[in-house]
Design a protein around this motif. Structure first.
Motif, PDB file in Angstrom:
ATOM      1  N   UNK A  51      82.366  40.915 120.146  1.00 22.74           N
ATOM      2  CA  UNK A  51      83.476  40.254 120.968  1.00 22.74           C
ATOM      3  C   UNK A  51      84.225  38.797 120.677  1.00 22.74           C
ATOM      4  N   UNK A  52      83.542  38.300 119.746  1.00 23.34           N
ATOM      5  CA  UNK A  52      83.886  37.193 118.997  1.00 23.34           C
ATOM      6  C   UNK A  52      85.159  37.401 118.046  1.00 23.34           C
ATOM      7  N   UNK A  53      85.220  38.673 117.557  1.00 25.02           N
ATOM      8  CA  UNK A  53      86.198  39.190 116.488  1.00 25.02           C
ATOM      9  C   UNK A  53      87.172  39.984 117.079  1.00 25.02           C
ATOM     10  N   UNK A  54      87.121  40.744 118.370  1.00 23.28           N
ATOM     11  CA  UNK A  54      87.937  41.781 118.902  1.00 23.28           C
ATOM     12  C   UNK A  54      89.121  41.315 119.439  1.00 23.28           C
ATOM     13  N   UNK A  55      90.302  41.224 118.537  1.00 22.79           N
ATOM     14  CA  UNK A  55      91.679  40.971 119.142  1.00 22.79           C
ATOM     15  C   UNK A  55      92.196  41.514 120.088  1.00 22.79           C
ATOM     16  N   UNK A  56      91.808  42.932 120.215  1.00 21.48           N
ATOM     17  CA  UNK A  56      92.309  43.563 121.628  1.00 21.48           C
ATOM     18  C   UNK A  56      91.507  43.147 122.977  1.00 21.48           C
ATOM     19  N   UNK A  57      90.258  42.746 122.722  1.00 23.07           N
ATOM     20  CA  UNK A  57      89.539  42.429 123.858  1.00 23.07           C
ATOM     21  C   UNK A  57      90.159  40.920 124.271  1.00 23.07           C
ATOM     22  N   UNK A  58      90.317  40.081 123.458  1.00 21.09           N
ATOM     23  CA  UNK A  58      90.903  38.893 123.607  1.00 21.09           C
ATOM     24  C   UNK A  58      92.319  38.830 124.263  1.00 21.09           C
TER      25      UNK A  58
END
Length: 98
Positions: A51-58
Motif C-alpha cells: 500500500x505504500x508503493x501503489x500509486x493506484x491505491x493512493x
C-alpha cells in the motif's frame, strides 16, 4: 442519493472543482466511473501489493477522501455518501493497518 434534477425538472450541473484525475489502475478507474454515475462492476476491486508503493491505491483513496472537502468537476457532491464509495473508502484506508 441526491438527484441531479431539481424539483422544477431543471438538470443541475456540477462543474465547479478540480477535474477528476486520470485513473492509474483498476482501483482509481472504478472510483472514477462510480463518481461520474456510470455503471460499475458488481465486484469492487480489492487492493493488492504494497500500500505504500501503489500509486493506484493512493489515487483512489485521494479521490474518495477529497469528496469530504470539495467536489470534483462533474461529480455530484452527494456521491460522498454513496454506500459503495463509503465501504470502498474503508477498504482502502484499512489496507494501511494490515
Amino acid at each position: 442519493m441526491r438527484s441531479n434534477v431539481d424539483p422544477g425538472g431543471v438538470r443541475l450541473r456540477f462543474e465547479s472543482g478540480a477535474p477528476l484525475p486520470t485513473p492509474r489502475g483498476p482501483l482509481s478507474a472504478w472510483v472514477r466511473r462510480r463518481l461520474l454515475g456510470r455503471p460499475t462492476p458488481a465486484d469492487v476491486p480489492q487492493p493488492t501489493g504494497d500500500p505504500l508503493a501503489d500509486d493506484d491505491l493512493h489515487l483512489a483513496l485521494h479521490c474518495v477522501q477529497e469528496l469530504a472537502y470539495r467536489p470534483f468537476a462533474g461529480v455530484d457532491p452527494a456521491r460522498e455518501r454513496d454506500p459503495l464509495i463509503v465501504s470502498f473508502r474503508t477498504v482502502l484506508e484499512d489496507t494501511f493497518w494490515d
